[in-house]
Scaffold this motif. Structure first.
Motif, mmCIF file in Angstrom:
data_model
loop_
_atom_site.group_PDB
_atom_site.id
_atom_site.type_symbol
_atom_site.label_atom_id
_atom_site.label_comp_id
_atom_site.label_asym_id
_atom_site.label_seq_id
_atom_site.Cartn_x
_atom_site.Cartn_y
_atom_site.Cartn_z
ATOM 1 N N PRO A 1 -4.873 17.558 3.946
ATOM 2 C CA PRO A 1 -5.891 17.735 5.436
ATOM 3 C C PRO A 1 -7.485 18.062 4.798
ATOM 4 C CG PRO A 1 -3.860 18.176 5.349
ATOM 5 C CD PRO A 1 -3.905 18.128 4.329
ATOM 6 N N ASP A 2 -8.854 17.250 6.181
ATOM 7 C CA ASP A 2 -10.013 17.363 5.567
ATOM 8 C C ASP A 2 -10.155 17.671 4.475
ATOM 9 O OD1 ASP A 2 -9.384 18.058 7.847
ATOM 10 O OD2 ASP A 2 -8.760 20.293 8.308
ATOM 11 N N ASP A 3 -9.433 17.206 3.623
ATOM 12 C CA ASP A 3 -10.391 16.397 1.985
ATOM 13 C C ASP A 3 -10.343 15.607 1.245
ATOM 14 O OD1 ASP A 3 -11.129 17.480 -0.479
ATOM 15 O OD2 ASP A 3 -9.253 18.282 -0.980
ATOM 16 N N LEU A 4 -9.297 14.592 1.240
ATOM 17 C CA LEU A 4 -9.010 13.646 0.587
ATOM 18 C C LEU A 4 -7.637 12.942 0.950
ATOM 19 C CD1 LEU A 4 -6.814 13.507 -2.248
ATOM 20 C CD2 LEU A 4 -8.737 14.951 -2.638
ATOM 21 N N VAL A 5 -7.602 11.322 0.658
ATOM 22 C CA VAL A 5 -6.792 10.700 1.226
ATOM 23 C C VAL A 5 -6.096 9.692 -0.060
ATOM 24 C CG1 VAL A 5 -5.275 8.702 1.969
ATOM 25 C CG2 VAL A 5 -6.280 10.946 3.528
ATOM 26 N N ARG A 6 -5.192 9.458 -0.755
ATOM 27 C CA ARG A 6 -5.660 8.556 -2.536
ATOM 28 C C ARG A 6 -4.167 7.579 -1.859
ATOM 29 N NH1 ARG A 6 -5.644 13.197 -6.916
ATOM 30 N NH2 ARG A 6 -7.969 13.254 -6.755
ATOM 31 N N ILE A 7 -4.709 6.323 -1.690
ATOM 32 C CA ILE A 7 -3.642 5.352 -1.833
ATOM 33 C C ILE A 7 -3.933 4.574 -3.099
ATOM 34 C CG2 ILE A 7 -3.582 5.075 0.063
ATOM 35 C CD1 ILE A 7 -5.980 2.827 0.909
ATOM 36 N N LYS A 8 -2.737 3.438 -3.396
ATOM 37 C CA LYS A 8 -2.188 2.901 -4.647
ATOM 38 C C LYS A 8 -2.345 1.752 -3.626
ATOM 39 C CE LYS A 8 0.420 0.666 -8.393
ATOM 40 N NZ LYS A 8 1.501 1.347 -8.957
ATOM 41 N N VAL A 9 -2.653 -0.212 -3.934
ATOM 42 C CA VAL A 9 -2.660 -1.091 -3.312
ATOM 43 C C VAL A 9 -2.728 -1.960 -4.702
ATOM 44 C CG1 VAL A 9 -3.699 -3.087 -2.304
ATOM 45 C CG2 VAL A 9 -4.133 -0.736 -1.662
ATOM 46 N N SER B 1 -4.437 -1.808 -7.589
ATOM 47 C CA SER B 1 -5.579 -0.847 -6.793
ATOM 48 C C SER B 1 -5.794 0.869 -6.629
ATOM 49 C CB SER B 1 -6.945 -1.644 -6.826
ATOM 50 O OG SER B 1 -6.977 -1.472 -5.131
ATOM 51 N N ALA B 2 -6.696 1.664 -7.167
ATOM 52 C CA ALA B 2 -6.071 2.666 -6.189
ATOM 53 C C ALA B 2 -7.935 2.826 -5.359
ATOM 54 C CB ALA B 2 -5.924 4.124 -7.779
ATOM 55 N N SER B 3 -7.110 3.821 -4.201
ATOM 56 C CA SER B 3 -8.737 4.100 -3.170
ATOM 57 C C SER B 3 -8.579 5.689 -3.372
ATOM 58 C CB SER B 3 -8.600 2.853 -2.215
ATOM 59 O OG SER B 3 -8.723 1.860 -2.835
ATOM 60 N N GLN B 4 -9.979 5.918 -3.191
ATOM 61 C CA GLN B 4 -10.238 7.435 -2.264
ATOM 62 C C GLN B 4 -10.463 7.740 -1.862
ATOM 63 O OE1 GLN B 4 -9.484 10.525 -5.454
ATOM 64 N NE2 GLN B 4 -10.873 11.190 -4.832
ATOM 65 N N PHE B 5 -10.517 8.354 -0.807
ATOM 66 C CA PHE B 5 -11.246 8.899 0.577
ATOM 67 C C PHE B 5 -11.025 10.198 0.466
ATOM 68 C CE2 PHE B 5 -9.473 4.437 1.775
ATOM 69 C CZ PHE B 5 -10.679 4.555 2.167
ATOM 70 N N THR B 6 -12.859 10.775 0.409
ATOM 71 C CA THR B 6 -12.702 12.412 0.416
ATOM 72 C C THR B 6 -13.939 12.359 2.069
ATOM 73 O OG1 THR B 6 -14.710 12.102 -0.947
ATOM 74 C CG2 THR B 6 -12.434 12.662 -1.675
ATOM 75 N N PHE B 7 -13.523 13.613 2.040
ATOM 76 C CA PHE B 7 -13.771 14.307 3.607
ATOM 77 C C PHE B 7 -14.410 15.135 3.102
ATOM 78 C CE2 PHE B 7 -10.034 12.153 4.235
ATOM 79 C CZ PHE B 7 -10.555 11.007 5.159
ATOM 80 N N MET C 1 0.847 -1.539 -0.103
ATOM 81 C CA MET C 1 -0.076 0.224 0.083
ATOM 82 C C MET C 1 0.689 1.040 0.091
ATOM 83 S SD MET C 1 -2.816 1.372 2.731
ATOM 84 C CE MET C 1 -3.942 -0.351 2.850
ATOM 85 N N THR C 2 1.018 2.086 -1.102
ATOM 86 C CA THR C 2 1.737 3.484 -1.176
ATOM 87 C C THR C 2 0.369 4.459 -1.341
ATOM 88 O OG1 THR C 2 2.857 2.171 -2.686
ATOM 89 C CG2 THR C 2 2.819 4.532 -2.899
ATOM 90 N N LEU C 3 0.612 5.534 -0.211
ATOM 91 C CA LEU C 3 -0.411 6.752 -0.083
ATOM 92 C C LEU C 3 0.593 8.324 -0.600
ATOM 93 C CD1 LEU C 3 -1.620 8.790 1.689
ATOM 94 C CD2 LEU C 3 0.233 9.191 2.910
ATOM 95 N N ILE C 4 -0.593 8.063 -2.122
ATOM 96 C CA ILE C 4 -0.488 8.743 -3.175
ATOM 97 C C ILE C 4 -0.627 10.281 -2.807
ATOM 98 C CG2 ILE C 4 -1.308 8.984 -5.649
ATOM 99 C CD1 ILE C 4 0.404 6.067 -4.911
ATOM 100 N N GLU C 5 -1.652 10.351 -1.592
ATOM 101 C CA GLU C 5 -1.315 12.067 -2.000
ATOM 102 C C GLU C 5 -2.412 12.054 -0.867
ATOM 103 O OE1 GLU C 5 -3.833 15.398 -4.252
ATOM 104 O OE2 GLU C 5 -3.868 13.894 -5.291
ATOM 105 N N SER C 6 -2.271 12.971 -0.128
ATOM 106 C CA SER C 6 -3.046 13.441 1.474
ATOM 107 C C SER C 6 -2.997 14.871 1.028
ATOM 108 C CB SER C 6 -2.182 13.148 2.040
ATOM 109 O OG SER C 6 -3.237 12.959 3.664
#
Length: 59
Positions: free
Chosen positions: A8-16, A26-32, A1-6
């Motif tokens: 604060p208070d907006d989003l986190v993108r990761i690649k697995v 796969s790519a995942s994104q968490f938005t806040f 798992m690699t943190l691609i972008e972060s």
């Protein structure tokens, strides 16, 4: 798992990256988003699959 972008208070993108049972990634994104006194979190995920992986029985 690699943190691609972060952001604060907006989003986190990761690649697995996967090895078994099939190689792939796969790519995942968490938005806040503020929602009153809470935070709404949206999780999205995407991946590219070849023909065999799309038609395999994983059940």
């Amino acid at each position: 798992m690699t943190l691609i972008e972060s952001r604060p208070d907006d989003l986190v993108r990761i690649k697995v990256d996967f090895v078994k049972p099939f190689e792939g990634s796969s790519a995942s994104q968490f938005t806040f988003k503020p929602d009153g006194d809470r935070t709404a979190v949206t999780w999205s995920m995407g991946a590219h699959h070849n023909f065999f992986e799309r038609h395999s029985a994983w059940s």
